[in-house]
Design an enzyme around this catalytic site. Structure first.
Site, PDB file in Angstrom:
ATOM      1  N   LYS A  24       0.847  -1.201   0.000  1.00 16.47           N
ATOM      2  CA  LYS A  24       0.000   0.000   0.000  1.00 16.47           C
ATOM      3  C   LYS A  24       0.876   1.241   0.000  1.00 16.47           C
ATOM      4  CE  LYS A  24       0.888   1.230   4.479  1.00 16.47           C
ATOM      5  NZ  LYS A  24       1.684   2.375   4.859  1.00 16.47           N
ATOM      6  N   ASP A 151      -2.592  -1.710  10.092  1.00 19.65           N
ATOM      7  CA  ASP A 151      -2.677  -1.717   8.622  1.00 19.65           C
ATOM      8  C   ASP A 151      -3.160  -3.050   8.059  1.00 19.65           C
ATOM      9  OD1 ASP A 151      -1.699   0.846   8.582  1.00 19.65           O
ATOM     10  OD2 ASP A 151       0.332   0.286   7.957  1.00 19.65           O
TER      11      ASP A 151
HETATM   12  O1  C5P Z   1      -0.648  -1.275  14.821  1.00 20.58           O
HETATM   13  P1  C5P Z   1       0.787  -1.493  14.554  1.00 20.58           P
HETATM   14  O2  C5P Z   1       1.313  -2.729  15.229  1.00 20.58           O
HETATM   15  O3  C5P Z   1       1.139  -1.438  13.109  1.00 20.58           O
HETATM   16  O4  C5P Z   1       1.524  -0.274  15.221  1.00 20.58           O
HETATM   17  C1  C5P Z   1       2.906  -0.267  15.439  1.00 20.58           C
HETATM   18  C2  C5P Z   1       3.252   0.933  16.282  1.00 20.58           C
HETATM   19  O5  C5P Z   1       3.054   2.122  15.501  1.00 20.58           O
HETATM   20  C3  C5P Z   1       2.389   1.116  17.509  1.00 20.58           C
HETATM   21  O6  C5P Z   1       2.910   0.400  18.597  1.00 20.58           O
HETATM   22  C4  C5P Z   1       2.479   2.614  17.740  1.00 20.58           C
HETATM   23  O7  C5P Z   1       3.700   2.957  18.329  1.00 20.58           O
HETATM   24  C5  C5P Z   1       2.525   3.160  16.310  1.00 20.58           C
HETATM   25  N1  C5P Z   1       1.199   3.546  15.804  1.00 20.58           N
HETATM   26  C6  C5P Z   1       0.588   4.679  16.319  1.00 20.58           C
HETATM   27  N2  C5P Z   1      -0.646   5.041  15.865  1.00 20.58           N
HETATM   28  C7  C5P Z   1      -1.264   4.329  14.893  1.00 20.58           C
HETATM   29  C8  C5P Z   1      -0.661   3.176  14.345  1.00 20.58           C
HETATM   30  C9  C5P Z   1       0.584   2.814  14.825  1.00 20.58           C
HETATM   31  O8  C5P Z   1       1.137   5.345  17.190  1.00 20.58           O
HETATM   32  N3  C5P Z   1      -2.450   4.733  14.450  1.00 20.58           N
END
Ligand code: C5P
Length: 323
Positions: A24, A151
């Site tokens: 993406k 994502d």
């Molecule tokens: O959800 P995911 O595991 O991809 O997120 C990884 C990290 O990215 C989270 O632990 C957070 O630190 C950051 N993040 C965030 N806000 C989001 C998505 C991700 O702060 N909306």
């Protein structure tokens, strides 16, 4: 690869199952303040583009994982891998043992801001669901995806979508055409939490604060959604935005040179993809994309270039071997 239909509901599949999942690019990534749980509310406009990982699930006595591709050595092979966790979570949901050999054929840049890890998770879910005959509904799969990462639901869905919440609450978007992109993966990846952390740090340093009360609620851009709907690449170029770009460039200053080189080569616009460090360049058509890719490589500001169009479908079964 041959397209094929799904197995009968509830039927365990005897052979290997392969699922293709796209990368993406975020055409808008508006980032709100840091929430109490550490995440950030987003207005995240995703576009699935035609760079693919393939996930194959084969019958096995236990869960194991192998990876192939240029960056394979950077990919964890244990429960740090989202695909591995996806298989575990699906099996737990249905009260079965996670018996599958997973193989990831990676073409999406690793830790590049193009949702490669999320793609593998969505692909593993769809592949194991078919292999084990668990026959989960799309809603059930989307719920499991959201548990795996912000994502991951979009990797399952594909096309174009607006992500609210931390990115997992999706509304599919209408698109009016095909957009042509050039991607420039960088040497080495960036950690998503570090880039969000840098975004918070820069906001604090600017004196504006980084909490939910200090940062305006993120909203999707009407101009951008119109440009997607009408397939107008020039209008889309004028409304691309990424609130994480400044943070990614702060952590990796050389990205400025790559972004500039793409513009000098005739890109309609350039931006960092998601949390980076891959840079994305929007082109007028496929000929322009080829020219931009060549000029970027010649500029020496990136290690390689990839051309892809979007929107494309999300995670889809492409092959199953009945043996
Ligand atoms: O959800 P995911 O595991 O991809 O997120 C990884 C990290 O990215 C989270 O632990 C957070 O630190 C950051 N993040 C965030 N806000 C989001 C998505 C991700 O702060 N909306």
């Amino acid at each position: 690869m041959t397209e094929s239909t799904a197995a009968a509901p509830g039927t365990e599949h005897p052979g290997a199952v392969t699922v293709r999942v796209p990368a993406k690019v975020n055409v808008q990534l508006a980032v709100g303040g840091r929430r109490a749980d550490g995440f950030h509310d987003l207005a995240n406009v995703f576009l699935a583009v035609g760079l693919y990982d393939e996930v194959t699930a084969s019958p096995a006595d236990r869960l194991d994982l192998t990876v192939a591709g240029a960056d394979a050595s950077l990919v964890p092979l244990d429960s740090d891998n989202l695909a591995y966790r996806a298989a575990q979570l699906l099996a737990a949901r249905y009260g079965i043992e996670p018996r599958a050999s997973l193989h990831l054929a990676k073409d999406i840049p690793v830790a590049g801001g193009m949702a490669g890890g999320s793609a593998d998770a969505a692909g593993a879910l769809v592949a194991c669901d078919a292999l084990w005959g668990t026959n989960a509904s799309q809603d059930e799969l989307l719920k499991i995806c959201a548990e795996l990462g912000s994502d991951v639901p979009f990797s399952l869905l594909g096309g174009a979508a607006l992500g609210r919440g931390r990115g997992e609450l999706l509304t599919p978007l209408e698109t009016g055409g095909t957009f042509h992109w050039v991607f420039a993966p960088a040497e080495g990846g960036l950690s998503t939490p570090e880039v969000y952390g840098e975004c918070d740090r820069l906001r604090e340093a600017a004196g504006s604060g980084s909490g939910v009360d200090a940062v305006p609620d993120p909203e999707p851009s009407g101009t951008l959604l119109d440009a997607l709907r009408t397939g107008d690449a020039v209008a889309l170029a004028g409304s691309l935005s990424n609130d994480l770009q400044e943070a990614a460039v702060s952590l990796r200053p050389a990205l400025t040179d790559t972004l500039r080189a793409g513009l000098a080569a005739g890109a309609l616009a350039s931006l960092v993809s998601g949390s980076g460090p891959t840079c994305a360049f929007l082109a007028n058509d496929s000929e322009a994309a080829t020219e931009i890719a060549g000029a970027l490589l010649a500029s020496g500001t990136c290690r390689t270039t990839r051309i892809a169009t979007g929107p494309v479908d999300g995670a889809r079964l492409v092959d199953r071997t009945d043996s």
